[in-house]
Write a protein that holds these residues in place. Structure first.
Motif, PDB file in Angstrom:
ATOM      1  N   SER A  25      49.994  23.355   8.385  1.00 14.17           N
ATOM      2  CA  SER A  25      48.698  23.120   7.759  1.00 14.17           C
ATOM      3  C   SER A  25      48.737  21.792   7.025  1.00 14.17           C
ATOM      4  CB  SER A  25      48.367  24.234   6.768  1.00 14.17           C
ATOM      5  OG  SER A  25      49.331  24.298   5.750  1.00 14.17           O
ATOM      6  N   PHE A  29      47.717  18.163  13.580  1.00 17.38           N
ATOM      7  CA  PHE A  29      48.961  18.636  14.175  1.00 17.38           C
ATOM      8  C   PHE A  29      49.231  17.998  15.519  1.00 17.38           C
ATOM      9  CE2 PHE A  29      52.197  21.831  14.531  1.00 17.38           C
ATOM     10  CZ  PHE A  29      52.196  22.265  15.848  1.00 17.38           C
ATOM     11  N   SER A  30      48.208  17.823  16.302  1.00 11.41           N
ATOM     12  CA  SER A  30      48.369  17.497  17.723  1.00 11.41           C
ATOM     13  C   SER A  30      48.981  16.122  17.962  1.00 11.41           C
ATOM     14  CB  SER A  30      47.018  17.598  18.435  1.00 11.41           C
ATOM     15  OG  SER A  30      46.116  16.661  17.878  1.00 11.41           O
ATOM     16  N   ARG A  71      53.716  24.606  22.323  1.00 10.06           N
ATOM     17  CA  ARG A  71      52.817  24.393  21.183  1.00 10.06           C
ATOM     18  C   ARG A  71      51.401  24.762  21.576  1.00 10.06           C
ATOM     19  NH1 ARG A  71      53.585  18.337  19.663  1.00 10.06           N
ATOM     20  NH2 ARG A  71      51.853  18.744  18.215  1.00 10.06           N
ATOM     21  N   ASP A  73      48.042  23.505  20.012  1.00 13.67           N
ATOM     22  CA  ASP A  73      47.470  22.607  19.016  1.00 13.67           C
ATOM     23  C   ASP A  73      46.197  23.170  18.385  1.00 13.67           C
ATOM     24  OD1 ASP A  73      48.451  19.665  20.926  1.00 13.67           O
ATOM     25  OD2 ASP A  73      49.513  20.774  19.365  1.00 13.67           O
ATOM     26  N   ASN A  76      47.540  25.052  15.596  1.00 10.80           N
ATOM     27  CA  ASN A  76      48.533  24.363  14.750  1.00 10.80           C
ATOM     28  C   ASN A  76      49.863  25.096  14.731  1.00 10.80           C
ATOM     29  OD1 ASN A  76      46.716  22.339  14.140  1.00 10.80           O
ATOM     30  ND2 ASN A  76      46.978  22.498  11.936  1.00 10.80           N
ATOM     31  N   THR A  77      50.287  25.568  15.885  1.00  5.93           N
ATOM     32  CA  THR A  77      51.470  26.414  15.963  1.00  5.93           C
ATOM     33  C   THR A  77      52.411  25.911  17.052  1.00  5.93           C
ATOM     34  OG1 THR A  77      50.201  28.328  15.212  1.00  5.93           O
ATOM     35  CG2 THR A  77      52.297  28.766  16.299  1.00  5.93           C
TER      36      THR A  77
END
Length: 111
Positions: A25, A29-30, A71, A73, A76-77
């Motif tokens: 967070s 993220f990507s 992943r 995106d 966000n994981t």
């Protein structure tokens, strides 16, 4: 500032599987490469796997063919699917994005 939270560790028998998750967070993220590290008792922290922003994957030799990093995106994981686990995989596993680290999740492989 990025907050990373790992989950999914536990106790598993040799040959078993676990899937680790790391939720991020606080930043887009990507656009970042994400790494999984691990640290076994009495040993230095080592890089296990990397997934780039373009979804290219890299692994250390000892886990290649057994672990898969991926992943999502949109969530966000980042994940680490670990199969055919060995006692030597026992460690605390950490998620890393640039200078940011999660708190780690314990993986213990034992009969």
């Amino acid at each position: 500032q990025v907050r990373l939270v790992e989950s999914g560790g536990g106790l598993v028998q040799p040959g078993g599987s676990l899937r680790l998750s790391c939720v991020a967070s606080g930043r887009i993220f990507s656009t970042y490469d994400i790494h999984w590290y691990r640290q076994a008792p009495g040993k230095q922290r080592e890089l296990v796997a990397t997934i780039t922003s373009g979804h290219h994957q890299f692994y250390i030799d000892s886990v290649r063919g057994r672990f898969t990093i991926s992943r999502d995106d949109a969530k966000n994981t980042v994940y680490l699917q670990m199969n055919s686990l060995k006692p030597a995989d026992t460690a605390i596993y950490y998620c890393n994005l640039e200078r940011n680290w999660g708190q780690g999740t314990q993986v213990t492989v034992s009969s």
